[in-house]
Design a protein around this motif. Sequence first.
Motif, PDB file in Angstrom:
ATOM      1  N   HIS A   1       7.725  -4.357 -16.082  1.00  0.00           N
ATOM      2  CA  HIS A   1       7.932  -3.301 -15.102  1.00  0.00           C
ATOM      3  C   HIS A   1       6.985  -3.472 -13.910  1.00  0.00           C
ATOM      4  CE1 HIS A   1      10.465  -1.209 -17.969  1.00  0.00           C
ATOM      5  NE2 HIS A   1       9.518  -1.324 -18.872  1.00  0.00           N
ATOM      6  N   PRO A   2       7.289  -2.841 -12.768  1.00  0.00           N
ATOM      7  CA  PRO A   2       6.361  -2.876 -11.627  1.00  0.00           C
ATOM      8  C   PRO A   2       4.984  -2.357 -12.028  1.00  0.00           C
ATOM      9  CG  PRO A   2       8.482  -2.009 -10.955  1.00  0.00           C
ATOM     10  CD  PRO A   2       8.527  -2.117 -12.448  1.00  0.00           C
ATOM     11  N   MET A   3       3.939  -3.008 -11.518  1.00  0.00           N
ATOM     12  CA  MET A   3       2.559  -2.644 -11.848  1.00  0.00           C
ATOM     13  C   MET A   3       1.753  -2.502 -10.568  1.00  0.00           C
ATOM     14  SD  MET A   3       2.041  -5.346 -14.949  1.00  0.00           S
ATOM     15  CE  MET A   3       2.913  -6.590 -13.992  1.00  0.00           C
ATOM     16  N   LYS A   4       0.867  -1.513 -10.542  1.00  0.00           N
ATOM     17  CA  LYS A   4       0.037  -1.245  -9.372  1.00  0.00           C
ATOM     18  C   LYS A   4      -1.382  -1.729  -9.613  1.00  0.00           C
ATOM     19  CE  LYS A   4      -1.128   2.445  -6.093  1.00  0.00           C
ATOM     20  NZ  LYS A   4      -1.069   3.907  -5.833  1.00  0.00           N
ATOM     21  N   PHE A   5      -1.964  -2.358  -8.583  1.00  0.00           N
ATOM     22  CA  PHE A   5      -3.331  -2.851  -8.660  1.00  0.00           C
ATOM     23  C   PHE A   5      -4.098  -2.320  -7.460  1.00  0.00           C
ATOM     24  CE2 PHE A   5      -0.576  -5.733 -10.881  1.00  0.00           C
ATOM     25  CZ  PHE A   5      -1.238  -5.939 -12.077  1.00  0.00           C
ATOM     26  N   GLY A   6      -5.186  -1.611  -7.742  1.00  0.00           N
ATOM     27  CA  GLY A   6      -5.926  -0.986  -6.652  1.00  0.00           C
ATOM     28  C   GLY A   6      -5.119   0.145  -6.045  1.00  0.00           C
ATOM     29  N   SER A   7      -5.311   0.367  -4.752  1.00  0.00           N
ATOM     30  CA  SER A   7      -4.681   1.513  -4.101  1.00  0.00           C
ATOM     31  C   SER A   7      -3.372   1.189  -3.397  1.00  0.00           C
ATOM     32  CB  SER A   7      -5.653   2.117  -3.078  1.00  0.00           C
ATOM     33  OG  SER A   7      -5.963   1.152  -2.074  1.00  0.00           O
ATOM     34  N   ARG A   8      -3.053  -0.107  -3.222  1.00  0.00           N
ATOM     35  CA  ARG A   8      -1.898  -0.422  -2.367  1.00  0.00           C
ATOM     36  C   ARG A   8      -1.054  -1.606  -2.811  1.00  0.00           C
ATOM     37  NH1 ARG A   8      -4.526  -4.055   2.304  1.00  0.00           N
ATOM     38  NH2 ARG A   8      -6.394  -4.729   1.165  1.00  0.00           N
ATOM     39  N   LEU A   9      -1.470  -2.324  -3.838  1.00  0.00           N
ATOM     40  CA  LEU A   9      -0.772  -3.552  -4.228  1.00  0.00           C
ATOM     41  C   LEU A   9       0.105  -3.320  -5.452  1.00  0.00           C
ATOM     42  CD1 LEU A   9      -0.322  -6.645  -4.009  1.00  0.00           C
ATOM     43  CD2 LEU A   9      -2.362  -6.936  -5.445  1.00  0.00           C
ATOM     44  N   TRP A  10       1.389  -3.674  -5.321  1.00  0.00           N
ATOM     45  CA  TRP A  10       2.332  -3.608  -6.434  1.00  0.00           C
ATOM     46  C   TRP A  10       2.863  -5.012  -6.731  1.00  0.00           C
ATOM     47  CZ3 TRP A  10       4.116   0.491  -9.448  1.00  0.00           C
ATOM     48  CH2 TRP A  10       3.707   1.775  -9.046  1.00  0.00           C
ATOM     49  N   ILE A  11       2.947  -5.347  -8.012  1.00  0.00           N
ATOM     50  CA  ILE A  11       3.650  -6.548  -8.460  1.00  0.00           C
ATOM     51  C   ILE A  11       4.964  -6.086  -9.073  1.00  0.00           C
ATOM     52  CG2 ILE A  11       3.586  -8.587  -9.934  1.00  0.00           C
ATOM     53  CD1 ILE A  11       1.473  -8.563  -7.693  1.00  0.00           C
TER      54      ILE A  11
END
Length: 294
Positions: free
Chosen positions: A105-115
Motif C-alpha cells: 500500500h502507499p506509505m508516507k515518509f516524513g511530512s511530504r514524501l509518499w511511496i
Amino acid sequence: MPWIQIKLNANNDNAETIGDMLMEDTGALSVTFLDAKDTPVFEPLPGETRLWGDTDVLALYDAEADTDTIVAQIKASQLLPESFSYKVEQIEDKDWEREWMDNFHPMKFGSRLWICPSWKEIPDPDAVNVMLDPGLAFGTGTHPTTALCLEWLEGLDLSGKTVIDFGCGSGILAIAAIKLGAKQVIGVDIDPQALLASKDNAQRNGVENQLEVYLPQNQPDNLSADIVVANILAGPLKELSPVIQSLVRPGGQLAMSGVLETQAEDVANFYRNQFDIDPIIENNEWCRISGRKK
C-alpha cells in the motif's frame, strides 16, 4: 495445488551439500536457503555461493510425497546428526505475486514524501509522490532499511544537489531524491536487473532525464556527489568503505543502512576518520548511520 515443505537446520559448511542431496535423492522440487537468524547475505562473487552460519534449508515437495520416506533418506545420507531437527509443513498454493501486490500500500515518509505502488491510487496528489514498481530489484519502502534512508532524504534540502544512490536496487531512493529537489542523481548497482528496474521506475515518474545508472565497472572516473546514500549490507559497507567515502565531496553527507543494531558501531568506525558521525538511528533492529565529511 498444495505443497509440503520440509525445513532442516544446517550450517555454512553443509547447507549446500544437503541442498544437492535433497534435490537429487529425495525428489525435492526446489530448495531454498534461509538464514535462521534472519540476517541477509550480500551478493556473492561470480561462481561463489555465500551461506550463513546458521542456515535453514527449505525443501518443497508435491503434496503426495511420502515424508517418512524423505526423512529416512535424509538420515541415510549421514549429512546431519542422527537426532537432527526438522519441521514438515503444508503450504497453500497461492498467486503469490497477486497477494504481494494486494498488500503493498502507499506509505508516507516524513511530512511530504509518499511511496505509491504503481497499481494503487495516489492518496495525496499535492505531496511528493514516487510511483514504484520494484520488479526484480530490492526496494519498496516496506523494509526498515529503506524507510530509514527515505526519512533521511526527506529531511534534507536537496535543492540543486547531486546525489549518488550506491546500490540503487529498484531506484526508490534515487527517484525520491529527484522528486525532493535534487539536480542530478546517479544510481550504481552490481545487478543489471536493478539498473533496468531503476530506469523503468524513473520513466514511470517522468524523471528519466535526471537519473543516470551504471554498473560499477562502467561508472565515470572520479565520480562524486554532495549526498551519497548506500542501503546495502554491513559487510560491503566495511569492505567498500574507501570507495564509498571517495564518492562524498568534502562537506557532503552520507547515509548508510542495511546494518543491524549489533553491527552499527563496527561499521561506523570504518568511517569516523573522514566523517563526523551523527547519532545512529534504529528501526526494528536495523540501523541508519549518517554523517558529514570533514
